[in-house]
Design a protein around this motif. Structure first.
Motif, PDB file in Angstrom:
ATOM      1  N   HIS A  12       0.787  -1.226   0.000  1.00 18.04           N
ATOM      2  CA  HIS A  12       0.000   0.000   0.000  1.00 18.04           C
ATOM      3  C   HIS A  12       0.824   1.283   0.000  1.00 18.04           C
ATOM      4  N   LEU A  15       1.702   2.557  -3.463  1.00 12.65           N
ATOM      5  CA  LEU A  15       0.529   3.033  -4.201  1.00 12.65           C
ATOM      6  C   LEU A  15       0.047   4.371  -3.655  1.00 12.65           C
ATOM      7  N   ARG A  49      -8.611   6.656  -6.041  1.00 12.91           N
ATOM      8  CA  ARG A  49      -8.092   5.396  -6.581  1.00 12.91           C
ATOM      9  C   ARG A  49      -6.610   5.278  -6.266  1.00 12.91           C
ATOM     10  N   GLY A  51      -3.845   2.609  -7.272  1.00 15.81           N
ATOM     11  CA  GLY A  51      -3.624   1.402  -8.061  1.00 15.81           C
ATOM     12  C   GLY A  51      -4.956   0.874  -8.570  1.00 15.81           C
ATOM     13  N   THR A  52      -5.254  -0.375  -8.278  1.00 14.26           N
ATOM     14  CA  THR A  52      -6.518  -0.976  -8.701  1.00 14.26           C
ATOM     15  C   THR A  52      -7.599  -0.872  -7.625  1.00 14.26           C
ATOM     16  N   GLU A  53      -7.253  -0.303  -6.472  1.00 14.35           N
ATOM     17  CA  GLU A  53      -8.200  -0.237  -5.361  1.00 14.35           C
ATOM     18  C   GLU A  53      -8.847   1.132  -5.263  1.00 14.35           C
ATOM     19  N   VAL A  54     -10.103   1.131  -4.812  1.00  7.21           N
ATOM     20  CA  VAL A  54     -10.789   2.372  -4.462  1.00  7.21           C
ATOM     21  C   VAL A  54     -10.715   2.513  -2.956  1.00  7.21           C
ATOM     22  N   ARG A 107     -10.429   0.774   2.899  1.00  6.40           N
ATOM     23  CA  ARG A 107     -10.805   0.241   1.587  1.00  6.40           C
ATOM     24  C   ARG A 107     -12.300   0.472   1.351  1.00  6.40           C
ATOM     25  N   ARG A 110     -17.055  -2.531  -1.533  1.00  5.90           N
ATOM     26  CA  ARG A 110     -17.689  -2.677  -2.846  1.00  5.90           C
ATOM     27  C   ARG A 110     -19.156  -3.082  -2.718  1.00  5.90           C
TER      28      ARG A 110
END
Length: 425
Positions: A12, A15, A49, A51-54, A107, A110
């Motif tokens: 983390h 990122l 955002r 990387g690929t995470e929100v 995080r 979702r």
């Protein structure tokens, strides 16, 4: 003071370093932000955002940021539904060297929605009752773990679909405290705060015209107390049974399993005369069906989703030639009479169901039409739609036909909200 990032995952920090920490959160450029609905907060909160995470980024003072970060990690360790803590960033300064507030990073959950976004269209009373159920379960789970929330409210909760119901997740742990065990007074204080907060939030919605006319804000505030009290009593009450009637204890445990809880520890005591037995569940863990589905299939879902998928799995297993009725112990192999081949283990059949039924069914739903629904919720909706079409046709129309009709006639018209897309109310 130099910029410092305290993170739970070694990936983390790299990122997170790409984000503009020298800019006040309220002024972050749009290129870093993700347009997701936000609830009411006393702090500045943004979705970004990495990387690929929100991620959700919240500005607050250093001490409460570190404290909340630690509490969220404790809740994660205890298996309580809460947002996942990722990092705390301290030592922030702007381009002139002036100090900026630290941030807590979690995080994004979702598929979740804050309650105000759910009221953008008029919410039906039946859905309101489901919200109160979900919040009551969350509060009971927190109290069983010894966590006093200190600010239970709809604003501090996120909700996810859970097979026609909802699952509630704690968002804000800033006012919380973790104890070995809560006193009745601590629980009652938390519950009274929940009642007042919920009534106030619903009164605010009523004033804005966003509340269904039949919903009484004060009555729904009291409803959280009623639902909490009923569930707490069921999970913790002392039962006295006649000596030798051990099946009564088994029945009580099954009842708790049906509610979605496992009894991890219990106290059993005979009376001095030996004519009665006292039974008290001492440690009760939520997620009975979740753990069972995860063990059998590897699928990680919400509790009601797991219950629904297990029911469909059981029905499917009953149609397989190499299935022996009953939940076989892991590792057992039973040979039916007549020299038939040995029955397949439940785990083997379960993985076959995932491979041949669950995954192909979910993949038949185009990704662009799924909205915020996860695979387990999609499968539940398809089962509901098959039931609806079968009732209308007065015969089983089959899952393939239900999928085709659902994709063609339901999903294109469905809004990306938490309301069910099939007539389940």
């Amino acid at each position: 003071m130099a910029l410092q990032i305290s993170a739970t995952n070694p990936e983390h920090p790299a990122l997170l370093l790409a984000l503009p920490w020298d800019v006040p959160l309220e002024e972050w450029p749009q290129e870093y932000l993700v347009p997701l609905p936000r609830g009411i907060s006393r702090h500045v909160v943004r979705y970004a955002r990495a990387g690929t995470e929100v991620i959700a980024v919240k500005e607050l003072a250093e001490r409460p940021a570190l404290r909340e970060y630690g509490l969220l990690r404790d809740l994660d360790r205890l298996g309580i539904p809460a947002v996942d803590p990722l990092a705390v960033v301290t030592g922030r300064t702007d381009r002139t060297g002036a100090p900026l507030e630290p941030v807590l990073i979690t995080r994004h959950l979702r598929g979740s929605m804050p309650y105000r976004s759910m009221f953008e269209t008029t919410m039906r009373p039946a859905t309101m009752h489901r919200l109160m159920d979900a919040l009551a379960v969350l509060l009971v789970r927190l109290h069983l773990a010894g966590f006093a929330w200190g600010d239970c409210s709809l604003s501090n909760t996120l909700f996810r679909r859970d097979a026609g119901a909802f699952a509630a997740y704690l968002v804000d742990a800033e006012t919380g405290d973790l104890h070995p065990r809560l006193t009745p007074g601590q629980r009652e204080y938390d519950l009274d705060l929940a009642r007042v907060n919920i009534s106030g939030e619903l009164l605010d919605l009523e004033a804005s015209g966003a509340l269904h006319p039949s919903v009484d804000p004060v009555e729904f505030g009291h409803e959280i107390c009623t639902r909490y009290d009923g569930l707490w009593q069921e999970l913790t009450r002392t039962s006295v049974y006649p000596a030798g009637k051990y099946h009564y204890m088994e029945r009580r445990i099954r009842r708790l399993n049906e509610l979605g809880f496992d009894v991890a520890e219990m106290q059993i005591q005979h009376s001095p005369g030996g004519d009665t037995v006292t039974f008290v569940p001492k440690v009760v863990d939520a997620g009975h069906h979740q753990r069972q589905l995860l063990r059998l299939t590897g699928l990680d879902t919400e509790e009601n989703q797991a219950r629904r998928l297990l029911s469909d799995l059981e029905s499917w297993m009953a149609t397989q030639d190499d299935h022996t009725p009953g939940d076989l112990p892991p590792g057992s192999r039973l040979r039916p009479a007549g020299g038939q081949p040995p029955a397949a283990r439940p785990e083997v059949l379960a993985h076959r169901w995932v491979r041949d039924v669950f995954r192909p069914t979910v993949r038949a739903v185009p990704v662009e039409l799924r909205g915020s629904m996860d695979p387990a919720e999609i499968y539940h909706e398809l089962l509901e739609h098959r039931w609806y079409l079968s009732e209308r046709a007065q015969h089983d129309i089959g899952l393939d036909t239900a999928v085709t009709d659902y994709v063609r006639n339901v999903l294109p018209k469905a809004r990306a909200t938490l309301e069910p897309t099939t007539p389940t109310d």
